[in-house]
Design a protein around this motif. Structure first.
Motif, short mmCIF file in Angstrom:
data_model
loop_
_atom_site.label_atom_id
_atom_site.label_comp_id
_atom_site.label_asym_id
_atom_site.label_seq_id
_atom_site.Cartn_x
_atom_site.Cartn_y
_atom_site.Cartn_z
N ILE A 200 -8.85 6.65 5.26
CA ILE A 200 -9.00 7.09 4.67
C ILE A 200 -8.28 7.71 3.20
CG2 ILE A 200 -10.91 8.80 3.39
CD1 ILE A 200 -12.63 8.01 5.63
N PHE A 201 -7.40 8.52 4.10
CA PHE A 201 -6.69 9.31 3.40
C PHE A 201 -4.78 8.19 3.60
CE2 PHE A 201 -9.14 11.92 5.75
CZ PHE A 201 -9.51 12.97 4.95
N PHE A 202 -4.31 7.35 4.27
CA PHE A 202 -3.29 6.71 4.14
C PHE A 202 -3.10 5.43 3.31
CE2 PHE A 202 -3.72 11.01 6.70
CZ PHE A 202 -2.72 11.94 6.26
N VAL A 203 -3.63 4.96 4.04
CA VAL A 203 -3.84 3.28 3.65
C VAL A 203 -3.34 3.17 2.34
CG1 VAL A 203 -6.27 2.92 2.46
CG2 VAL A 203 -4.56 1.45 4.49
N GLN A 204 -3.61 3.71 1.59
CA GLN A 204 -3.03 3.77 0.28
C GLN A 204 -1.15 3.85 0.09
OE1 GLN A 204 -4.99 5.84 0.41
NE2 GLN A 204 -6.68 4.75 -0.87
N GLN A 205 -0.76 4.77 1.30
CA GLN A 205 1.00 4.49 1.21
C GLN A 205 1.86 3.43 2.20
OE1 GLN A 205 -1.46 7.37 0.94
NE2 GLN A 205 -0.46 8.09 -0.79
N ASN A 206 0.33 2.93 3.67
CA ASN A 206 0.72 2.18 4.46
C ASN A 206 -0.30 1.63 4.83
OD1 ASN A 206 1.66 0.56 6.82
ND2 ASN A 206 2.39 2.43 7.95
N PRO A 207 -0.32 0.33 4.07
CA PRO A 207 -0.93 -0.67 4.63
C PRO A 207 -1.94 -0.86 5.68
CG PRO A 207 -0.27 -1.30 2.33
CD PRO A 207 0.56 0.13 2.91
N MET A 208 -1.01 -1.13 6.41
CA MET A 208 -1.17 -1.05 8.16
C MET A 208 -1.54 0.25 9.26
SD MET A 208 0.55 -4.03 8.88
CE MET A 208 0.32 -3.71 10.78
N ILE A 209 -1.53 1.13 8.48
CA ILE A 209 -2.70 1.30 8.94
C ILE A 209 -4.49 1.20 9.27
CG2 ILE A 209 -4.01 4.30 8.71
CD1 ILE A 209 -0.89 5.52 7.72
N GLY A 210 -4.81 0.28 8.38
CA GLY A 210 -5.57 -0.35 7.38
C GLY A 210 -6.20 -1.04 8.93
#
Length: 247
Positions: A200-210
């Motif tokens: 929710i908080f960080f996928v925009q900065q690092n898509p791999m977090i998805g």
């Protein structure tokens, strides 16, 4: 991990997940007569919760697989002459059904432990309504492959309140009643949110977090398996310790 490998890992996982979750839903539905009479109200809510989850995720992960087949996640095929974002439509579908999933989980807690709704439970239900209202706003940009901030956070905060609140109630009463089935359901809800919050908080900065959505999804499968083993395949109610009837 290369982009191509990430795509195939996601596709393979999505297909296997949909097969497993629908299989569990089918087992629950077909074996409802095997559930002890006292457990049937709980079982029905669990069944409907996972049927909705499976339906929404069929749109979510299923449309992602279809988008990959059509060239990529940005695919927008024409439907009745209008371009449709498959990923966005799927994300909206699962956003709606997962909200009702947790409403049903909350009600499963109520009937399992013979509780009544108070101010806290009504607050959780109000969070569900607030989430549905927020999701209807155009700022959500459902056609986007990556959900925009701050709206990704805004629409997910009510869901976090609903889900974590339900988990807290389940864990509190399951511990008091020595109810192992619902205790582990509560634990798995916490695991799912531990994986979901960074997305929710960080996928925009690092898509791999998805990729954390994979263990999050596995936590939901674990909830279904735990519920099935503990309710559909459990010993008769008279052989288990159950919470006392609330007054």
């Amino acid at each position: 991990m290369s982009e191509s490998m990430r795509m195939w890992v996601e596709i393979s996982f999505n297909v296997i997940y949909l097969i497993v979750v629908w299989w569990l839903v089918a087992l629950m539905a077909l074996r409802m007569d095997a559930v002890a009479p006292d457990d049937r109200p709980t079982a029905k809510r669990i069944l409907w919760a996972f049927a909705l989850l499976a339906l929404g995720d069929t749109g979510h992960v299923g449309f992602r697989v279809l988008a990959y087949a059509l060239g990529g996640l940005e695919a927008t095929p024409l439907v009745l002459g209008m371009p449709v974002s498959l990923v966005g439509l799927g994300a909206l579908a699962t956003a709606v059904t997962v909200t009702f999933f947790y409403v049903l989980v909350l009600d499963a807690w109520r009937v399992r432990f013979h509780k009544h709704y108070g101010w806290f439970e009504y607050l959780l239900l109000a969070a569900a309504v607030a989430r549905l209202v927020v999701m209807a706003l155009p700022q959500n940009a459902w056609a986007s492959v990556v959900p925009p901030q701050p709206w990704s956070t805004i629409r997910n905060l009510p869901l976090m309140l609903l889900g974590l609140g339900a988990a807290a109630l389940i864990l509190r009463d399951a511990r008091a009643a020595h109810d192992r089935t619902f205790f582990w359901i509560g634990v798995m809800i916490l695991v799912s949110y531990a994986c979901y919050a960074p997305v929710i908080f960080f996928v925009q900065q690092n898509p791999m977090i998805g990729m954390l959505m994979i263990p999050k999804t596995m936590a939901y499968v674990a909830i279904a398996v735990i519920a099935y083993r503990g309710i559909w395949r459990a010993a008769p109610t008279s052989q288990r310790r159950r919470p006392a009837m609330a007054v």
